[in-house]
Design a protein around this motif. Structure first.
Motif, PDB file in Angstrom:
ATOM      1  N   CYS A  69       0.849  -1.205   0.000  1.00 57.82           N
ATOM      2  CA  CYS A  69       0.000   0.000   0.000  1.00 57.82           C
ATOM      3  C   CYS A  69       0.880   1.249   0.000  1.00 57.82           C
ATOM      4  CB  CYS A  69      -0.912   0.008   1.222  1.00 57.82           C
ATOM      5  SG  CYS A  69      -2.087  -1.371   1.266  1.00 57.82           S
TER       6      CYS A  69
ATOM      7  N   LYS B  26      -2.878   6.085   1.819  1.00 52.78           N
ATOM      8  CA  LYS B  26      -3.903   5.744   2.813  1.00 52.78           C
ATOM      9  C   LYS B  26      -5.119   5.122   2.124  1.00 52.78           C
ATOM     10  CE  LYS B  26      -3.961   9.956   4.515  1.00 52.78           C
ATOM     11  NZ  LYS B  26      -2.766  10.504   3.827  1.00 52.78           N
ATOM     12  N   ARG B  27      -5.463   5.638   0.952  1.00 48.85           N
ATOM     13  CA  ARG B  27      -6.601   5.068   0.220  1.00 48.85           C
ATOM     14  C   ARG B  27      -6.306   3.629  -0.203  1.00 48.85           C
ATOM     15  NH1 ARG B  27     -11.338   6.587  -2.255  1.00 48.85           N
ATOM     16  NH2 ARG B  27     -11.922   5.355  -4.076  1.00 48.85           N
TER      17      ARG B  27
ATOM     18  N   GLN C 176      -7.044   1.584   2.754  1.00 47.88           N
ATOM     19  CA  GLN C 176      -8.474   1.472   3.001  1.00 47.88           C
ATOM     20  C   GLN C 176      -9.133   0.492   2.036  1.00 47.88           C
ATOM     21  OE1 GLN C 176      -9.577   5.710   2.888  1.00 47.88           O
ATOM     22  NE2 GLN C 176     -10.007   5.577   5.068  1.00 47.88           N
TER      23      GLN C 176
ATOM     24  N   CYS D  23      -9.671  -2.016   4.910  1.00 43.99           N
ATOM     25  CA  CYS D  23     -10.838  -1.496   5.624  1.00 43.99           C
ATOM     26  C   CYS D  23     -12.139  -1.767   4.872  1.00 43.99           C
ATOM     27  CB  CYS D  23     -10.676  -0.001   5.884  1.00 43.99           C
ATOM     28  SG  CYS D  23      -9.144   0.397   6.749  1.00 43.99           S
ATOM     29  N   TYR D  24     -12.131  -1.539   3.557  1.00 42.30           N
ATOM     30  CA  TYR D  24     -13.356  -1.721   2.788  1.00 42.30           C
ATOM     31  C   TYR D  24     -13.869  -3.156   2.907  1.00 42.30           C
ATOM     32  CZ  TYR D  24     -16.639  -1.727  -1.114  1.00 42.30           C
ATOM     33  OH  TYR D  24     -17.779  -1.846  -1.881  1.00 42.30           O
TER      34      TYR D  24
ATOM     35  N   GLY E 272     -17.289   4.484   9.393  1.00 44.56           N
ATOM     36  CA  GLY E 272     -16.828   3.403   8.529  1.00 44.56           C
ATOM     37  C   GLY E 272     -17.843   3.047   7.469  1.00 44.56           C
TER      38      GLY E 272
ATOM     39  N   SER F 118     -18.116   5.741   4.816  1.00 40.47           N
ATOM     40  CA  SER F 118     -17.039   5.735   3.831  1.00 40.47           C
ATOM     41  C   SER F 118     -17.278   4.707   2.731  1.00 40.47           C
ATOM     42  CB  SER F 118     -15.691   5.479   4.511  1.00 40.47           C
ATOM     43  OG  SER F 118     -15.213   6.661   5.136  1.00 40.47           O
TER      44      SER F 118
ATOM     45  N   THR G 144     -13.544   8.681   0.500  1.00 41.11           N
ATOM     46  CA  THR G 144     -13.762   8.408   1.914  1.00 41.11           C
ATOM     47  C   THR G 144     -13.556   9.693   2.723  1.00 41.11           C
ATOM     48  OG1 THR G 144     -11.453   7.745   2.147  1.00 41.11           O
ATOM     49  CG2 THR G 144     -13.058   6.000   1.748  1.00 41.11           C
TER      50      THR G 144
ATOM     51  N   GLU H 140     -12.196  11.873   6.268  1.00 39.42           N
ATOM     52  CA  GLU H 140     -11.357  11.884   7.459  1.00 39.42           C
ATOM     53  C   GLU H 140     -12.295  11.866   8.662  1.00 39.42           C
ATOM     54  OE1 GLU H 140      -8.217  14.650   7.958  1.00 39.42           O
ATOM     55  OE2 GLU H 140      -7.265  14.168   6.041  1.00 39.42           O
TER      56      GLU H 140
ATOM     57  N   ASN I  96      -5.732   5.173   8.793  1.00 39.90           N
ATOM     58  CA  ASN I  96      -7.087   5.080   8.242  1.00 39.90           C
ATOM     59  C   ASN I  96      -7.780   6.444   8.181  1.00 39.90           C
ATOM     60  OD1 ASN I  96      -9.286   3.605   7.199  1.00 39.90           O
ATOM     61  ND2 ASN I  96     -10.255   3.566   9.211  1.00 39.90           N
ATOM     62  N   LYS I  97      -7.006   7.500   7.958  1.00 37.85           N
ATOM     63  CA  LYS I  97      -7.529   8.854   7.729  1.00 37.85           C
ATOM     64  C   LYS I  97      -8.334   9.404   8.901  1.00 37.85           C
ATOM     65  CE  LYS I  97      -9.078   9.944   3.561  1.00 37.85           C
ATOM     66  NZ  LYS I  97      -9.709   9.878   2.229  1.00 37.85           N
TER      67      LYS I  97
END
Length: 384
Positions: free
Chosen positions: A53, A56-57, A60, A64-65, A107, A110, A120, A122, A142-143
């Protein structure tokens, strides 16, 4: 502007990620948490994926997604967003919402925005939740930006000013949208009201009058409607503890318990309703400029609350709770006998989870009903 003043609270810059990833990968506590989150994946695979990675995106999307989608698939009956979202993709917004879940409110927002082709957000997160160094690092990857809590009055003022400057910089210079709750902490009884102090903080940064500063934040009221709140019994228990022991305060372990139950408890249907940006409404407000700014903050709070309350989505349990709490059958055409029985069994099951001395079941039952009735009470009050 010297943006280095934000270094303590801002999300990490993308060029800082490689070092932070290595620190997380080497942390045994993070290793254990990662293994619990993705139990069937060797940690070495997780570590290699993290190293791939670059932004940050990227992180995610890679982690995270998928995790949030799995939580939605496993613990909800569907996650939806209103179809008439009217926001400009190249513009940044401050989403101010009612607050139900410590982790999932921002979450879920986003992933819904990503699925609409939007970026997404912040996330404003209190440092009281960042109890381990690895958690603080992870949320900044994770912003998330940090809201400092346990400060003296003087320190709190300076911290609020800095956070306000950061948020203005994020919206107007970085063009990055933000999510922030309408109040500090969750409304335990679901009587959702915007704290004027949140708006006062937003008006500390930026240029121009307080009215112009608020307008520049591109505030968008956001309404969250969970059919079931997995933490409802924990909130009811907290009500009794505060009633019986006025000095009672939640512990760090209580916060962790709420996060765990909120994430991995059944939520039924979950709907998010994004309202329209209220910048023009704020600028159009006419009031005595010589008076204190109190009137401005009160009127903007009322505008946000009105939008939040009108955009709730209601489920059978809300109507059942309303009728039972107010001893009426006004909403009886909104639910069937089976739906009423299902909701009452749910309430009984949740109350049965509460373990405490001098358990006041009648009081706890009423508090549970209040949580589910209040959104409807606020909505009907406006419509009447």
């Amino acid at each position: 502007m010297d943006i280095t003043e934000f270094d303590e609270i801002r999300p990490y810059h993308d060029d800082e990620l490689p070092q932070i990833f290595e620190e997380l990968i080497a942390d045994p506590a993070f290793q254990r948490a990662a293994s619990l989150t993705v139990p069937n994946v060797p940690f070495e695979v997780v570590a290699d994926k993290m190293r791939d990675c670059k932004t940050k995106r990227d992180f995610q999307v890679a982690f995270c997604y998928g995790i949030l989608k799995k939580i939605a698939n496993d613990y909800t009956d569907g996650l939806t967003l209103n179809s008439d979202v009217d926001l400009e993709g190249e513009k940044a917004y401050t989403y101010i919402s009612n607050h139900r879940d410590i982790i999932l409110d921002a979450g879920f927002l986003s992933i819904l925005l990503v699925e609409r082709g939007l970026d997404t957000v912040e996330i404003a997160i209190g440092d009281n939740l960042l109890i381990y160094p690895w958690i603080k690092k992870l949320v900044r990857v994770n912003k998330s930006f940090i809201v400092q809590r346990a400060l003296t009055m003087r320190q709190m003022l300076e911290s609020s000013k800095r956070m306000s400057r950061y948020m203005h910089y994020t919206i107007n210079d970085k063009k990055q949208s933000i999510w922030i709750a309408q109040r500090e902490g969750r409304a335990k009884d679901s009587d959702d009201r915007t704290q004027d102090s949140v708006l006062k903080m937003l008006a500390m940064g930026g240029d121009g009058t307080a009215q112009e500063r608020l307008a520049k934040m591109n505030i968008v009221p956001l309404t969250l409607s969970y059919e079931y709140d997995p933490c409802d019994y924990l909130k009811a228990q907290e009500f009794q503890l505060k009633r019986d022991f006025p000095e009672y305060k939640k512990t760090t372990q209580d916060d962790l318990r709420n996060m765990e139950v909120g994430m991995f408890g059944y939520k039924g249907h979950v709907h998010f309703h994004v309202g329209k940006c209220i910048s023009d409404d704020i600028l159009a407000m006419d009031f005595d400029k010589k008076a204190s700014r109190t009137e401005l903050f009160a009127r903007v709070s009322q505008l946000i609350d009105r939008t939040v309350h009108l955009n709730y989505r209601f489920y059978p349990g809300n109507y059942v709770a309303y009728d039972l709490l107010l001893d009426t059958d006004e909403m009886s055409d909104k639910y069937s006998a089976q739906e009423k029985e299902t909701f009452l069994k749910y309430v009984e099951k949740q109350i049965a989870k509460i373990e405490m001395e001098n358990k006041d079941e009648t009081y706890l039952h009423d508090k549970m009903l209040l949580m589910y009735a209040n959104p409807l009470i606020n909505n009907l009050r406006l419509k009447k």
